[in-house]
Write an enzyme that holds these catalytic residues in place. Structure first.
Site, PDB file in Angstrom:
ATOM      1  N   ASP A 140       0.831  -1.159  -0.075  1.00 28.88           N
ATOM      2  CA  ASP A 140      -0.064   0.114   0.021  1.00 28.88           C
ATOM      3  C   ASP A 140       0.752   1.490  -0.046  1.00 28.88           C
ATOM      4  OD1 ASP A 140       0.815   0.296   2.636  1.00 28.88           O
ATOM      5  OD2 ASP A 140      -1.136   0.470   3.635  1.00 28.88           O
ATOM      6  N   CYS A 174       2.802  -3.359   3.973  1.00 25.48           N
ATOM      7  CA  CYS A 174       1.824  -2.189   4.298  1.00 25.48           C
ATOM      8  C   CYS A 174       2.689  -1.389   5.492  1.00 25.48           C
ATOM      9  CB  CYS A 174       0.449  -2.674   4.643  1.00 25.48           C
ATOM     10  SG  CYS A 174       0.399  -3.461   6.052  1.00 25.48           S
ATOM     11  N   HIS A 233       6.382 -31.102  10.516  1.00 25.26           N
ATOM     12  CA  HIS A 233       6.046 -29.759  10.305  1.00 25.26           C
ATOM     13  C   HIS A 233       4.725 -29.950   9.298  1.00 25.26           C
ATOM     14  CE1 HIS A 233       8.702 -28.117  12.847  1.00 25.26           C
ATOM     15  NE2 HIS A 233       9.826 -28.606  12.091  1.00 25.26           N
TER      16      HIS A 233
HETATM   17  C1  RB5 Z   1      -2.265   3.026   6.589  1.00 27.48           C
HETATM   18  O1  RB5 Z   1      -2.105   4.079   7.033  1.00 27.48           O
HETATM   19  C2  RB5 Z   1      -1.884   1.811   7.259  1.00 27.48           C
HETATM   20  O2  RB5 Z   1      -3.127   1.533   8.091  1.00 27.48           O
HETATM   21  C3  RB5 Z   1      -1.587   0.274   6.528  1.00 27.48           C
HETATM   22  O3  RB5 Z   1      -0.487   0.632   5.915  1.00 27.48           O
HETATM   23  C4  RB5 Z   1      -1.328  -0.878   7.551  1.00 27.48           C
HETATM   24  O4  RB5 Z   1      -0.356  -0.590   8.570  1.00 27.48           O
HETATM   25  C5  RB5 Z   1      -2.451  -1.433   8.050  1.00 27.48           C
HETATM   26  O5  RB5 Z   1      -2.398  -2.532   8.544  1.00 27.48           O
END
Ligand code: RB5
Length: 150
Positions: free
Chosen positions: A15, A72, A140
């Site tokens: 993201d 993210c 595993h």
């Molecule tokens: C974005 O602000 C943030 O919420 C996203 O990158 C992530 O950390 C979500 O889990």
């Protein structure tokens, strides 16, 4: 970054919070001849992590890609999205020990990291370790079979 038996079909998504890290990881893989498909996002403009998380997880779940990388801000949201998909074993690894064990014991097929948690150098080391570490199978595999059947 990976040996001859390492994954050959890798897909990466992020993201906005991890856009810069995604570019760094992709460039490093490409420089080492590791083929990687980038499904975005392609800028730091705010977007919703489930959109790219879904794309990567679907393609690993279906077997189209052998391994995925999702990043993210924290890695938490991407982990939650990815682990909704059958056959996906997404591991949030913001340290080297977790990266190694996620492959050796959990046969993780998606590596998740938090771009706001770790720096670029550690992320590159984690990726390198994760790509080259093999699954140990044996007991595993039995454990993975059990949770695959849930
Ligand atoms: C974005 O602000 C943030 O919420 C996203 O990158 C992530 O950390 C979500 O889990």
């Amino acid at each position: 970054m990976t040996d001859a038996s390492g994954p050959q079909r890798i897909i990466i998504g992020c993201d906005h919070a991890a856009y810069q890290l995604k570019e760094t990881l992709k460039t490093a893989m490409q420089a080492q001849g590791i083929p990687v498909t980038d499904v975005g996002t392609y800028s730091e403009a705010s977007m919703d992590y489930p959109d790219t998380g879904k794309t990567v997880a679907e393609k690993v779940s279906s077997g189209e890609y052998e391994r995925g990388i999702l990043i993210c801000g924290t890695g938490l949201g991407m982990s939650m999205v990815a682990n909704k998909y059958p056959h996906v074993r997404a591991a949030l690894c913001n340290d080297l020990f977790s990266a190694t064990m996620s492959r050796r014991h959990n046969n993780a097929n998606i590596l998740v990291m938090g771009g706001r948690v770790i720096g670029d150098i550690l992320a590159l080391e984690i990726l390198s370790t994760w790509l080259k570490t093999a699954f140990e199978a044996g007991r595993h595999q039995r454990r993975l079979d059990k949770f695959d059947s849930i």
